[in-house]
Design a protein around this motif. Structure first.
Motif, mmCIF file in Angstrom:
data_model
loop_
_atom_site.group_PDB
_atom_site.id
_atom_site.type_symbol
_atom_site.label_atom_id
_atom_site.label_comp_id
_atom_site.label_asym_id
_atom_site.label_seq_id
_atom_site.Cartn_x
_atom_site.Cartn_y
_atom_site.Cartn_z
ATOM 1 N N LYS A 180 0.787 -1.122 0.020
ATOM 2 C CA LYS A 180 0.007 -0.109 -0.101
ATOM 3 C C LYS A 180 0.900 1.212 0.083
ATOM 4 O O LYS A 180 0.572 2.480 -0.360
ATOM 5 C CB LYS A 180 -0.724 -0.051 1.233
ATOM 6 C CG LYS A 180 -2.083 -1.015 0.961
ATOM 7 C CD LYS A 180 -3.102 -0.874 2.298
ATOM 8 C CE LYS A 180 -4.203 -2.047 2.047
ATOM 9 N NZ LYS A 180 -5.100 -1.820 3.242
ATOM 10 N N ALA A 181 2.062 1.158 0.643
ATOM 11 C CA ALA A 181 2.867 2.178 0.566
ATOM 12 C C ALA A 181 3.976 2.412 -0.571
ATOM 13 O O ALA A 181 4.476 3.506 -0.775
ATOM 14 C CB ALA A 181 4.043 2.339 1.754
ATOM 15 N N GLY A 182 3.804 1.458 -1.540
ATOM 16 C CA GLY A 182 4.409 1.622 -2.878
ATOM 17 C C GLY A 182 5.336 0.585 -3.109
ATOM 18 O O GLY A 182 6.106 0.671 -4.392
ATOM 19 N N ILE B 75 11.389 -4.840 -2.803
ATOM 20 C CA ILE B 75 11.572 -4.262 -3.976
ATOM 21 C C ILE B 75 10.965 -2.875 -4.171
ATOM 22 O O ILE B 75 9.531 -3.019 -4.218
ATOM 23 C CB ILE B 75 11.379 -4.907 -5.396
ATOM 24 C CG1 ILE B 75 12.501 -6.132 -5.316
ATOM 25 C CG2 ILE B 75 11.902 -4.213 -6.408
ATOM 26 C CD1 ILE B 75 12.609 -7.133 -6.524
ATOM 27 N N CYS B 76 11.345 -1.765 -4.182
ATOM 28 C CA CYS B 76 10.591 -0.576 -4.154
ATOM 29 C C CYS B 76 11.469 0.760 -4.878
ATOM 30 O O CYS B 76 12.604 0.710 -4.761
ATOM 31 C CB CYS B 76 10.351 -0.125 -2.728
ATOM 32 S SG CYS B 76 9.324 1.553 -2.317
ATOM 33 N N LEU C 235 9.911 5.912 -3.492
ATOM 34 C CA LEU C 235 8.516 5.689 -2.603
ATOM 35 C C LEU C 235 9.282 5.039 -1.197
ATOM 36 O O LEU C 235 8.322 4.501 -0.349
ATOM 37 C CB LEU C 235 7.612 4.624 -3.278
ATOM 38 C CG LEU C 235 7.055 5.318 -4.421
ATOM 39 C CD1 LEU C 235 6.357 4.338 -5.256
ATOM 40 C CD2 LEU C 235 6.144 6.317 -4.254
ATOM 41 N N GLN C 236 10.407 5.005 -1.067
ATOM 42 C CA GLN C 236 10.996 4.180 0.297
ATOM 43 C C GLN C 236 10.763 4.592 1.328
ATOM 44 O O GLN C 236 10.433 4.111 2.367
ATOM 45 C CB GLN C 236 12.358 3.859 -0.234
ATOM 46 C CG GLN C 236 12.565 3.004 -1.291
ATOM 47 C CD GLN C 236 14.093 2.475 -1.790
ATOM 48 O OE1 GLN C 236 15.072 3.319 -0.972
ATOM 49 N NE2 GLN C 236 14.638 2.086 -2.552
ATOM 50 N N ASP C 237 10.842 6.198 1.406
ATOM 51 C CA ASP C 237 10.338 6.855 2.879
ATOM 52 C C ASP C 237 8.821 6.368 3.069
ATOM 53 O O ASP C 237 8.525 6.402 4.406
ATOM 54 C CB ASP C 237 10.594 8.344 2.568
ATOM 55 C CG ASP C 237 12.022 8.560 2.596
ATOM 56 O OD1 ASP C 237 12.714 7.663 3.390
ATOM 57 O OD2 ASP C 237 12.332 9.876 2.268
ATOM 58 N N LYS D 128 5.356 3.529 6.915
ATOM 59 C CA LYS D 128 4.220 2.192 7.356
ATOM 60 C C LYS D 128 5.003 1.125 7.770
ATOM 61 O O LYS D 128 4.065 0.581 8.638
ATOM 62 C CB LYS D 128 3.620 1.840 5.837
ATOM 63 C CG LYS D 128 2.832 2.556 4.920
ATOM 64 C CD LYS D 128 1.556 2.700 5.904
ATOM 65 C CE LYS D 128 0.421 3.599 4.979
ATOM 66 N NZ LYS D 128 -0.896 3.711 5.654
ATOM 67 N N LEU D 129 6.031 1.111 7.807
ATOM 68 C CA LEU D 129 6.737 -0.187 8.359
ATOM 69 C C LEU D 129 7.518 0.581 9.702
ATOM 70 O O LEU D 129 8.575 -0.197 10.210
ATOM 71 C CB LEU D 129 7.633 -0.869 7.736
ATOM 72 C CG LEU D 129 6.995 -1.713 6.456
ATOM 73 C CD1 LEU D 129 7.848 -2.428 5.746
ATOM 74 C CD2 LEU D 129 5.717 -2.269 6.899
ATOM 75 N N GLY D 130 7.167 1.463 10.292
ATOM 76 C CA GLY D 130 8.155 2.297 11.325
ATOM 77 C C GLY D 130 8.230 1.389 12.298
ATOM 78 O O GLY D 130 9.296 1.807 13.217
#
Length: 329
Positions: free
Chosen positions: A269-271, A289-290, A294-296, A301-303
């Protein structure tokens, strides 16, 4: 004193076809790469005649037969060391359940260090073969053969497992110039969950007769991935990894679970374009793989997960220090 350094690995495609129950019937194949996270093994003459072993536990014994750490015990036997040594093991990752090949990395690193301590020069092929023999034949672990070979050789490799038991390590040299681009698309997070890979792999082994068609599709992804990499279309690689994870989850019941499924869904969902749990599954590390831009968003989202910074590694196991021969890397 001898110090060995042996890399961990990321397996991209083909996992499961390196298990004997598959390649005994038909050729297996994986695409795997070593990373710049390591297990170091230090071997030195002990101050007494005892054997001293330090890892996340400590052992002080007077006989090799009394060593609890099975990999240390069997690699010492293989190298012909009977006692009078101090062994220290240092790892860049959690000691169990990583999914980054740590068990085989350690086995290869121990063999390299012990043979060097004995003044013997052993090839990477022999190190990998003997690591497989120790883990699979002697200790009876229900594992495959890719981790031992990638730890010994290092780099990005297509590794082929022949029905006669031979192994071909084919370094993917033509696309080495795109490895920096590939690395920019990769993210690695620790899920916080260790896993017992042997439980998963035992079930996977039992089911191979029924899952062989799935494993064939998993094997086909290796060549698909190489074609994608040669064209530097990393978005397609993400789609291929997503399909590979879907296939992998059909091999055993505990490869994924609700928690891991939810993490992967959040990442998508975050990219993220592709995702898999490394190794046997069930926990350990989440590989994504991103697109770089969009990695930030994915990190946010996975903080609650710890990101694991790494790079792709071109080398395999090596000796950093051999004081007997005054050799330093």
């Amino acid at each position: 004193m001898v110090i060995s350094k042996t890399p961990l690995r990321i397996s991209f495609f083909g996992g499961g076809t390196d298990m004997q129950q598959f390649w005994r019937e038909e050729e297996g194949c994986v695409l795997s790469c070593s990373i710049n996270k390591y297990i170091h093994v230090i071997v030195n003459k002990s101050f007494d005649r005892l054997i001293h072993i330090k890892y996340f536990e400590q052992e002080d014994v007077d006989s090799i037969d009394k060593i609890k750490h099975d990999l240390v015990r069997e690699t010492m036997r293989k190298a012909g060391i009977k006692g009078g040594v101090e062994v220290v093991i240092l790892s860049d990752i959690p000691h169990t359940g990583s999914g980054l090949g740590s068990s085989s990395t350690l086995t290869v690193g121990l063999l390299n260090a012990f043979y060097t301590y004995c003044g013997k020069k052993v090839s990477k092929e022999i190190l990998a073969q003997q690591a497989c023999e120790i883990e699979i034949d002697i200790l009876g672990k229900p594992i495959g053969k890719q981790d031992q070979y990638i730890a010994a050789y290092g780099g990005l490799n297509k590794i082929v497992f022949k029905p006669n038991g031979s192994v071909q390590v084919q370094q993917v040299e033509p696309i080495y110039n795109m490895l920096p681009a590939l690395r920019k698309y990769l993210l690695l997070f620790y899920t916080g969950i260790g896993h017992k890979s042997e439980d998963i792999l035992e079930e996977q082994t039992r089911l191979i007769t029924h899952t062989r068609p799935v494993l064939r599709k998993i094997k086909e992804q290796v060549n698909d991935a190489l074609k994608i990499l040669s064209g530097e279309d990393l978005e397609k690689l993400g789609t291929l990894m997503q399909e590979g994870w879907r296939l992998k989850c059909q091999l055993a019941s505990k490869i994924s679970n609700n928690f891991l499924n939810e993490l992967i869904e959040r990442a998508f969902k975050a990219g993220a374009m592709g995702a898999k749990i490394t190794g046997a599954g069930g926990g350990g590390f989440l590989l994504l793989i991103c697109k770089p831009e969009l990695q930030d968003s994915v990190r946010n989202k996975l903080g609650d997960l710890k990101e694991f910074s790494f790079d792709l590694e071109a080398g395999g196991t090596e000796i950093l220090m051999d004081s007997e021969n005054l050799r330093f890397a």
